[in-house]
Scaffold this motif. Sequence first.
Motif, mmCIF file in Angstrom:
data_model
loop_
_atom_site.group_PDB
_atom_site.id
_atom_site.type_symbol
_atom_site.label_atom_id
_atom_site.label_comp_id
_atom_site.label_asym_id
_atom_site.label_seq_id
_atom_site.Cartn_x
_atom_site.Cartn_y
_atom_site.Cartn_z
ATOM 1 N N GLU A 129 -18.217 9.582 29.789
ATOM 2 C CA GLU A 129 -19.481 8.847 29.685
ATOM 3 C C GLU A 129 -19.206 7.508 29.007
ATOM 4 O OE1 GLU A 129 -22.900 10.848 28.097
ATOM 5 O OE2 GLU A 129 -22.543 12.666 29.264
ATOM 6 N N TYR B 31 -21.845 11.278 24.533
ATOM 7 C CA TYR B 31 -21.417 9.970 24.071
ATOM 8 C C TYR B 31 -21.829 9.770 22.632
ATOM 9 C CZ TYR B 31 -26.204 8.221 24.190
ATOM 10 O OH TYR B 31 -27.537 8.030 23.932
ATOM 11 N N HIS C 107 -26.274 4.526 28.734
ATOM 12 C CA HIS C 107 -25.095 5.380 28.880
ATOM 13 C C HIS C 107 -25.077 5.957 30.280
ATOM 14 C CE1 HIS C 107 -27.890 8.691 27.848
ATOM 15 N NE2 HIS C 107 -26.999 9.544 28.329
ATOM 16 N N HIS D 96 -24.196 9.106 33.141
ATOM 17 C CA HIS D 96 -23.990 10.515 33.468
ATOM 18 C C HIS D 96 -22.997 10.527 34.633
ATOM 19 C CE1 HIS D 96 -28.068 11.998 31.656
ATOM 20 N NE2 HIS D 96 -27.189 11.626 30.742
ATOM 21 N N SER E 112 -30.674 14.331 29.172
ATOM 22 C CA SER E 112 -30.249 15.711 28.933
ATOM 23 C C SER E 112 -30.935 16.189 27.655
ATOM 24 C CB SER E 112 -28.732 15.758 28.758
ATOM 25 O OG SER E 112 -28.380 15.085 27.563
ATOM 26 N N ASP F 136 -29.508 14.254 24.898
ATOM 27 C CA ASP F 136 -30.028 12.880 24.819
ATOM 28 C C ASP F 136 -31.354 12.860 24.062
ATOM 29 O OD1 ASP F 136 -27.921 11.934 26.329
ATOM 30 O OD2 ASP F 136 -29.032 12.024 28.222
HETATM 31 ZN ZN LIG Z 1 -27.122 11.516 28.675
#
Ligand SMILES: [Zn+2]
Length: 128
Positions: free
Chosen positions: A23, A52, A78, A80, A88, A91
Amino acid sequence: MLCISKDLLASTWRHLRAEFPGEGVGLWAGCWGLVTQVHPLPNVHPKPHQSYEADPVELLRTLQGLEAAGLELLAIYHSHPTGPARPSPTDTSKAYWRVPYVIFALESSEVRAYRLPEGEEVGIEIRQ
Ligand SMILES: [Zn+2]
């Protein structure tokens, strides 16, 4: 709403594709919602293929540079490497910035921005 030029968006994609299969992470800066700078940051997460974490020293240095230049932090981006351009659970749980989070899905070439942890989508306008 975030506004970014085609060229700066393309340079963000180049950075994130270069990080594949890990990532990638970085910042968009500018003013009044218009992105004028892209700042790639090193991903120092111990499992960079799964998550990340921006290098804290580089992050701080970049933020200080923005402040000195009179620019605002507009978004954190960022990638994926696999999976959708949706936040996610990680996240969402690690979202402590008040700026939008931009997620680039490398497989589908899709990019979307969200306010987190709320999950509300933020529009991205791509300019010439
Ligand atoms: Zn993410």
